[in-house]
Design an enzyme around this catalytic site. Structure first.
Site, PDB file in Angstrom:
ATOM      1  N   GLY A  58       2.115  34.957  70.379  1.00  0.00           N
ATOM      2  CA  GLY A  58       2.314  35.944  71.444  1.00  0.00           C
ATOM      3  C   GLY A  58       1.183  36.961  71.403  1.00  0.00           C
TER       4      GLY A  58
ATOM      5  CE1 TYR B 229       5.678  37.992  78.551  1.00  0.00           C
ATOM      6  CE2 TYR B 229       4.667  40.184  78.546  1.00  0.00           C
ATOM      7  CZ  TYR B 229       5.648  39.311  78.120  1.00  0.00           C
ATOM      8  OH  TYR B 229       6.608  39.739  77.248  1.00  0.00           O
TER       9      TYR B 229
ATOM     10  CB  SER C   4      -0.648  43.109  67.817  1.00  0.00           C
ATOM     11  OG  SER C   4       0.343  43.946  68.346  1.00  0.00           O
TER      12      SER C   4
ATOM     13  CG  ASP D 244       0.227  34.398  75.318  1.00  0.00           C
ATOM     14  OD1 ASP D 244       0.602  35.486  74.804  1.00  0.00           O
ATOM     15  OD2 ASP D 244       0.650  33.970  76.425  1.00  0.00           O
TER      16      ASP D 244
ATOM     17  CG  ASP E 161       5.605  26.014  75.635  1.00  0.00           C
ATOM     18  OD1 ASP E 161       6.211  26.819  74.900  1.00  0.00           O
ATOM     19  OD2 ASP E 161       6.132  25.435  76.606  1.00  0.00           O
TER      20      ASP E 161
ATOM     21  CG  ASP F 204       5.477  40.357  69.239  1.00  0.00           C
ATOM     22  OD1 ASP F 204       6.624  40.357  69.724  1.00  0.00           O
ATOM     23  OD2 ASP F 204       4.627  41.229  69.509  1.00  0.00           O
TER      24      ASP F 204
ATOM     25  CG  HIS G 197      10.670  37.912  71.098  1.00  0.00           C
ATOM     26  ND1 HIS G 197      10.236  37.930  69.802  1.00  0.00           N
ATOM     27  CD2 HIS G 197       9.825  38.722  71.791  1.00  0.00           C
ATOM     28  CE1 HIS G 197       9.181  38.727  69.716  1.00  0.00           C
ATOM     29  NE2 HIS G 197       8.903  39.206  70.900  1.00  0.00           N
TER      30      HIS G 197
ATOM     31  CG  ASP H 168      10.697  42.198  69.506  1.00  0.00           C
ATOM     32  OD1 ASP H 168      10.432  43.077  68.656  1.00  0.00           O
ATOM     33  OD2 ASP H 168      10.193  42.191  70.628  1.00  0.00           O
TER      34      ASP H 168
HETATM   35  C1  LIG Z   1       5.688  40.600  73.518  1.00  0.00           C
HETATM   36  S1  LIG Z   1       4.254  39.813  74.132  1.00  0.00           S
HETATM   37  C2  LIG Z   1       3.249  39.782  72.688  1.00  0.00           C
HETATM   38  C3  LIG Z   1       2.701  41.115  72.291  1.00  0.00           C
HETATM   39  C4  LIG Z   1       1.663  41.051  71.210  1.00  0.00           C
HETATM   40  N1  LIG Z   1       2.084  40.277  70.078  1.00  0.00           N
HETATM   41  C5  LIG Z   1       1.320  42.438  70.738  1.00  0.00           C
HETATM   42  O1  LIG Z   1       2.001  42.935  69.801  1.00  0.00           O
HETATM   43  O2  LIG Z   1       0.370  43.043  71.254  1.00  0.00           O
HETATM   44  C6  LIG Z   1       4.801  38.166  74.268  1.00  0.00           C
HETATM   45  C7  LIG Z   1       3.739  37.154  74.653  1.00  0.00           C
HETATM   46  O3  LIG Z   1       4.289  35.857  74.379  1.00  0.00           O
HETATM   47  C8  LIG Z   1       3.817  34.947  75.348  1.00  0.00           C
HETATM   48  N2  LIG Z   1       4.767  33.813  75.412  1.00  0.00           N
HETATM   49  C9  LIG Z   1       5.990  33.769  76.040  1.00  0.00           C
HETATM   50  N3  LIG Z   1       6.529  32.550  75.890  1.00  0.00           N
HETATM   51  C10 LIG Z   1       5.676  31.817  75.159  1.00  0.00           C
HETATM   52  C11 LIG Z   1       5.667  30.468  74.702  1.00  0.00           C
HETATM   53  N4  LIG Z   1       6.670  29.631  74.968  1.00  0.00           N
HETATM   54  N5  LIG Z   1       4.594  30.030  73.976  1.00  0.00           N
HETATM   55  C12 LIG Z   1       3.561  30.874  73.704  1.00  0.00           C
HETATM   56  N6  LIG Z   1       3.513  32.151  74.135  1.00  0.00           N
HETATM   57  C13 LIG Z   1       4.546  32.620  74.849  1.00  0.00           C
HETATM   58  C14 LIG Z   1       3.732  35.744  76.616  1.00  0.00           C
HETATM   59  O4  LIG Z   1       2.783  35.183  77.502  1.00  0.00           O
HETATM   60  C15 LIG Z   1       3.347  37.138  76.130  1.00  0.00           C
HETATM   61  O5  LIG Z   1       1.951  37.352  76.289  1.00  0.00           O
END
Ligand SMILES: C[S@@+](CC[C@H](N)C(=O)[O-])C[C@H]1O[C@@H](n2cnc3c(N)ncnc32)[C@H](O)[C@@H]1O
Length: 398
Positions: A194, A198, A207, A224, A242, A265, A268, A294
């Site tokens: 993550g 997005y 992070s 991501d 993914d 992260d 979730h 989370d």
């Molecule tokens: C909460 S943000 C991450 C924040 C980051 N870790 C930070 O602390 O700056 C969640 C990220 O997870 C990604 N995400 C959501 N579903 C996902 C998946 N199935 N596989 C990979 N990434 C995913 C989203 O695109 C998003 O950018």
């Protein structure tokens, strides 16, 4: 320059910086090494705190001695800071130091002696008129040089500075300091699932940048579902995939090899949290850590969780709670936890608000000796215990 080449070079320099780095610098190239080091110093300098750069940009040259010559590279600190090879005709200051000495100071770890032979030429020092309009050159140079010694910034401050929600919205950073502090100075590989931002390719990465500052010798991989290639930097690599796809999780291990820290992260979503942990805990080196953020989502229906079925192993917390049995329960014959690769290598678990940290190691101590009574002793038996060479004996056993 492909990104793979970029972080192959930086990793080679980080590993070489503790010892004899000359050959590695030749392989990477003096000019490329200079660019990587000066880029790193700019990152560590927090130049956006310096007043006056919007009006009067400051140019600082690095003259870096290597192999009998000088590799010049310069910084232009204005609204943003850039760096380029060579030395412009006029600059506000010149920093002279050996390229290998600078490499050891930047990437050699906290026991490195720093730059003992660094010298600064203040180019306008005799010209009061010129100097008066560029007094902030002293701050710029001081901040650039600071990156050769002071790398111990507080993680909560780095979180705020980089726009991460790990302090302020959540309060994870003190727990991270507790667990990560001992590793901070090591040449680490870190993965964060993550990246943030997005679908917007240039958004997110807060992070990743925070970890880069906190761990001055680490290479950080962000994963991501969206392409985040624009966020790459020499010590930050992005991988698109993914986390709910088992084939992707397997290929991730093949691409990056053993890692020291994984931070989940990502989505979730409970099934992703569980499959991520089950696939990636094996990648973590002994002594390393796996962190899940989370965990409140374990109680949210919309994330595959439940506030009622709290011990259901299909929820993140239900799954993690079962791992705790593997840490404490020894006796297989009593229907104990069947050891698998995770229970054999999980040596610790720490739970905080919505956050869990798992220690990787060797959990194969075997059961307690058979002479230790499996039934609690009565008070009278405890009073009558005799201590002998064969261990503890209660009178009742005679
Ligand atoms: C909460 S943000 C991450 C924040 C980051 N870790 C930070 O602390 O700056 C969640 C990220 O997870 C990604 N995400 C959501 N579903 C996902 C998946 N199935 N596989 C990979 N990434 C995913 C989203 O695109 C998003 O950018």
């Amino acid at each position: 320059m492909t990104s793979n080449r970029a972080h192959h070079d930086i990793r080679a320099l980080i590993l070489a910086a503790e010892g004899d780095a000359e050959q590695v610098v030749r392989e990477v190239g003096a000019s490329r090494t200079a660019a990587l080091l000066v880029g790193e110093l700019i990152d560590r300098a927090d130049l956006d705190d310096v007043q006056g750069l919007n009006h009067t940009p400051i140019t600082v040259v690095f003259d870096l001695a290597f192999d009998g010559g000088t590799e010049s590279h310069h910084v232009i600190a204005g609204k943003t800071a850039e760096h380029h090879p060579g030395a412009p005709a006029s600059a506000h200051a010149t920093i002279e130091v050996g390229l290998l000495e600078l490499l050891r100071a930047v990437f050699g770890g906290w026991r490195s002696p720093g730059c003992q032979n660094l010298r600064i030429q203040w180019n306008d020092i005799e010209d009061v008129t010129a100097l008066s309009s560029s007094m902030h050159v002293f701050q710029v140079v001081q901040r650039l040089v600071r990156g050769t010694t002071d790398q111990q910034a507080d993680l909560s401050e780095l979180s705020l500075r980089n726009g991460s929600d790990k302090w302020g919205l959540h309060y994870y950073t003190p727990h991270y300091e507790t667990h990560f502090g001992r590793l901070r100075d090591r040449p680490l590989t870190i993965v964060e699932l993550g990246i943030g931002g997005y679908g917007e390719p240039t958004a997110g990465g807060a992070s990743l940048r925070m970890w880069k500052r906190y761990f001055p010798r680490a290479v950080i991989y962000g994963v991501d579902i969206f392409d985040k290639a624009p966020l790459r930097e020499p010590r930050i690599h992005t991988i698109q995939g993914d986390v709910s796809d088992p084939a992707f999780l397997r290929s991730l291990g093949e691409e990056i090899g053993p890692v020291d820290i994984v931070i989940d992260d990502g989505s979730h979503y409970c099934p992703d949290v569980i499959s991520g942990f089950r696939s990636l805990f094996g990648l973590v080196r002994p002594g390393g850590l796996y962190v899940i953020e989370d965990l409140q989502t374990s109680y949210w229906e919309g994330y595959g969780g439940s506030s009622v079925r709290r011990d259901d192993p299909a929820t993140s917390m239900g799954h993690l709670k079962r791992l705790l049995d593997g840490l404490a329960q020894e006796d297989q014959e009593a229907g104990g936890v069947e050891p698998d690769e995770i229970t054999r290598t999980l040596t610790g678990a720490h739970f905080y608000r919505s956050l869990a940290v798992f220690d990787k190691g060797v959990n194969q101590e075997g059961p307690s000796p058979s002479w230790i009574p499996r039934t609690r002793m009565t008070y009278e038996e405890m009073v009558d215990v005799e201590w002998g060479g064969d261990g503890l004996k209660a009178d009742s056993e005679d």
